[in-house]
Design a protein around this motif. Structure first.
Motif, PDB file in Angstrom:
ATOM      1  N   GLY A 177       0.809  -1.214   0.000  1.00 25.84           N
ATOM      2  CA  GLY A 177       0.000   0.000   0.000  1.00 25.84           C
ATOM      3  C   GLY A 177       0.840   1.260   0.000  1.00 25.84           C
ATOM      4  N   SER A 178       1.944   1.247   0.746  1.00 29.92           N
ATOM      5  CA  SER A 178       2.824   2.414   0.799  1.00 29.92           C
ATOM      6  C   SER A 178       3.482   2.670  -0.553  1.00 29.92           C
ATOM      7  CB  SER A 178       3.893   2.222   1.875  1.00 29.92           C
ATOM      8  OG  SER A 178       3.309   2.041   3.151  1.00 29.92           O
ATOM      9  N   VAL A 179       3.958   1.606  -1.184  1.00 32.01           N
ATOM     10  CA  VAL A 179       4.592   1.759  -2.498  1.00 32.01           C
ATOM     11  C   VAL A 179       3.570   2.271  -3.515  1.00 32.01           C
ATOM     12  CG1 VAL A 179       5.677   0.509  -4.394  1.00 32.01           C
ATOM     13  CG2 VAL A 179       6.364   0.029  -2.038  1.00 32.01           C
ATOM     14  N   ALA A 180       2.368   1.711  -3.496  1.00 28.98           N
ATOM     15  CA  ALA A 180       1.332   2.150  -4.437  1.00 28.98           C
ATOM     16  C   ALA A 180       0.944   3.603  -4.193  1.00 28.98           C
ATOM     17  CB  ALA A 180       0.112   1.243  -4.313  1.00 28.98           C
ATOM     18  N   SER A 181       0.847   4.006  -2.933  1.00 25.74           N
ATOM     19  CA  SER A 181       0.479   5.389  -2.611  1.00 25.74           C
ATOM     20  C   SER A 181       1.554   6.366  -3.090  1.00 25.74           C
ATOM     21  CB  SER A 181       0.270   5.540  -1.099  1.00 25.74           C
ATOM     22  OG  SER A 181      -0.800   4.743  -0.650  1.00 25.74           O
ATOM     23  N   TRP A 219       3.211  10.479  -6.965  1.00 25.75           N
ATOM     24  CA  TRP A 219       4.183  10.957  -7.944  1.00 25.75           C
ATOM     25  C   TRP A 219       3.549  11.073  -9.325  1.00 25.75           C
ATOM     26  CZ3 TRP A 219       5.792   8.005 -12.195  1.00 25.75           C
ATOM     27  CH2 TRP A 219       6.790   8.591 -12.980  1.00 25.75           C
ATOM     28  N   TYR A 220       2.799  10.072  -9.716  1.00 25.54           N
ATOM     29  CA  TYR A 220       2.209  10.065 -11.058  1.00 25.54           C
ATOM     30  C   TYR A 220       1.155  11.157 -11.201  1.00 25.54           C
ATOM     31  CZ  TYR A 220      -0.231   8.432 -15.215  1.00 25.54           C
ATOM     32  OH  TYR A 220      -0.821   8.365 -16.457  1.00 25.54           O
ATOM     33  N   PHE A 221       0.324  11.336 -10.176  1.00 28.79           N
ATOM     34  CA  PHE A 221      -0.774  12.297 -10.268  1.00 28.79           C
ATOM     35  C   PHE A 221      -0.287  13.736 -10.112  1.00 28.79           C
ATOM     36  CE2 PHE A 221      -4.557  14.299  -7.960  1.00 28.79           C
ATOM     37  CZ  PHE A 221      -5.194  14.636  -9.141  1.00 28.79           C
ATOM     38  N   HIS A 222       0.384  14.031  -8.998  1.00 28.76           N
ATOM     39  CA  HIS A 222       0.738  15.410  -8.678  1.00 28.76           C
ATOM     40  C   HIS A 222       2.049  15.865  -9.326  1.00 28.76           C
ATOM     41  CE1 HIS A 222      -2.434  16.542  -5.892  1.00 28.76           C
ATOM     42  NE2 HIS A 222      -2.338  15.349  -5.328  1.00 28.76           N
ATOM     43  N   LEU A 223       3.052  15.018  -9.313  1.00 22.29           N
ATOM     44  CA  LEU A 223       4.370  15.456  -9.763  1.00 22.29           C
ATOM     45  C   LEU A 223       4.608  15.244 -11.251  1.00 22.29           C
ATOM     46  CD1 LEU A 223       6.522  14.143  -6.770  1.00 22.29           C
ATOM     47  CD2 LEU A 223       5.383  16.360  -7.052  1.00 22.29           C
ATOM     48  N   LEU A 224       3.933  14.285 -11.842  1.00 22.34           N
ATOM     49  CA  LEU A 224       4.164  14.006 -13.265  1.00 22.34           C
ATOM     50  C   LEU A 224       3.028  14.541 -14.132  1.00 22.34           C
ATOM     51  CD1 LEU A 224       5.878  12.646 -15.468  1.00 22.34           C
ATOM     52  CD2 LEU A 224       4.544  10.554 -15.068  1.00 22.34           C
ATOM     53  N   THR A 225       1.832  13.986 -13.971  1.00 27.04           N
ATOM     54  CA  THR A 225       0.748  14.282 -14.906  1.00 27.04           C
ATOM     55  C   THR A 225       0.277  15.726 -14.816  1.00 27.04           C
ATOM     56  OG1 THR A 225       0.040  11.976 -14.655  1.00 27.04           O
ATOM     57  CG2 THR A 225      -1.494  13.497 -15.723  1.00 27.04           C
ATOM     58  N   PHE A 258      -5.410   7.452  -6.110  1.00 29.07           N
ATOM     59  CA  PHE A 258      -4.478   7.893  -5.070  1.00 29.07           C
ATOM     60  C   PHE A 258      -5.152   8.090  -3.719  1.00 29.07           C
ATOM     61  CE2 PHE A 258      -2.716  11.700  -2.872  1.00 29.07           C
ATOM     62  CZ  PHE A 258      -1.686  11.032  -2.226  1.00 29.07           C
ATOM     63  N   PRO A 259      -6.219   8.884  -3.594  1.00 24.57           N
ATOM     64  CA  PRO A 259      -6.820   9.051  -2.258  1.00 24.57           C
ATOM     65  C   PRO A 259      -7.395   7.765  -1.689  1.00 24.57           C
ATOM     66  CG  PRO A 259      -8.197  10.069  -3.934  1.00 24.57           C
ATOM     67  CD  PRO A 259      -6.911   9.718  -4.608  1.00 24.57           C
ATOM     68  N   LEU A 260      -7.936   6.896  -2.545  1.00 22.15           N
ATOM     69  CA  LEU A 260      -8.509   5.646  -2.049  1.00 22.15           C
ATOM     70  C   LEU A 260      -7.416   4.706  -1.532  1.00 22.15           C
ATOM     71  CD1 LEU A 260     -11.284   4.895  -4.713  1.00 22.15           C
ATOM     72  CD2 LEU A 260     -11.553   5.856  -2.423  1.00 22.15           C
ATOM     73  N   LEU A 305      -5.423  18.070   4.932  1.00 23.04           N
ATOM     74  CA  LEU A 305      -5.749  16.769   5.522  1.00 23.04           C
ATOM     75  C   LEU A 305      -4.699  15.724   5.179  1.00 23.04           C
ATOM     76  CD1 LEU A 305      -9.593  16.767   4.880  1.00 23.04           C
ATOM     77  CD2 LEU A 305      -8.474  16.730   7.115  1.00 23.04           C
ATOM     78  N   LEU A 306      -4.066  15.853   4.016  1.00 21.02           N
ATOM     79  CA  LEU A 306      -2.980  14.936   3.677  1.00 21.02           C
ATOM     80  C   LEU A 306      -1.817  15.102   4.643  1.00 21.02           C
ATOM     81  CD1 LEU A 306      -1.675  12.844   1.833  1.00 21.02           C
ATOM     82  CD2 LEU A 306      -0.946  14.724   0.335  1.00 21.02           C
TER      83      LEU A 306
END
Length: 212
Positions: A46-50, A55-61, A113-115, A183-184
């Motif tokens: 779960g940690s690796v997936a999060s 990274w993929y959502f906020h930092l890349l895409t 990501f949030p889920l 909240l994050l």
């Protein structure tokens, strides 16, 4: 007339007496160490997936989306919120294809990501925190984060896709983005508390010195 087990044992020996209970396979027993190991594997995955999804959502895409908006930041990336002027400029800079791509990102990585983070955080808290009241308190923050993030995705898409820019929609989307980032951060702090509680729980208490 049937003989009792004691009578059969006296006549034929102990080998003729059926066992009183079924043999238990000790290798199939669920030990606390095995359960802890399974929980640790789930937490690692779960940690690796999060981390990957963040990274993929906020930092890349979302950073790559600035190529389609004339260099303007996406609302999701603006930690301290945004104003109507920025949104209006974004609406003029992005065409329908760019808008559709942002909506697709929200429905995929922006949802996963949030889920994934919320479930992983709740599992880590459940494993490490023994006190029920503290465990439930720490659960609140990742649940609220996931809800705020998902709601922010919908609010941003609605705001950008509206025929006319509405100040109320801008305010709602901005508040949700700020809330999700806050909240994050609080959720990550709660995970630190949970790890500290788990380490404290696993630390053996030294034996008291014997009286002289």
């Amino acid at each position: 007339m049937a003989k009792t087990p004691a009578q059969r044992a006296r006549k034929y020996g102990a080998a003729a007496t059926p066992p009183s209970a079924a043999t238990v396979n000790a290798s199939t027993r669920r030990t606390p160490a095995k359960a802890q190991g399974n929980a640790n594997l789930i937490l690692i995955a779960g940690s690796v997936a999060s981390l990957f999804l963040f990274w993929y959502f906020h930092l890349l895409t979302l950073n790559q989306m600035t190529d389609l908006s004339g260099g303007l930041a996406m609302p999701d990336s603006m930690v301290f919120g945004f104003q109507s002027a920025h949104v209006e400029a974004l609406r003029h800079a992005m065409n329908s294809d760019a808008m559709g791509q942002l909506q697709f990102v929200h429905k995929t990585a922006g949802t996963l990501f949030p889920l994934v983070f919320g479930l992983s955080a709740m599992t880590l808290i459940a494993v490490n925190v023994a006190k029920k009241w503290l465990r439930r308190l720490l659960w609140v923050f990742p649940v609220l984060f996931a809800g705020a993030q998902l709601w922010a995705n919908v609010a941003i898409d609605t705001m950008l896709g509206a025929k006319a820019l509405d100040a109320g929609q801008v305010t709602l989307a901005s508040v949700l983005v700020v809330a999700s980032w806050s909240l994050l951060v609080v959720s990550l702090a709660g995970l630190g508390v949970a790890l500290f509680a788990g380490r404290k729980k696993s630390t053996p208490v030294p034996d008291a010195p014997a009286a002289a």
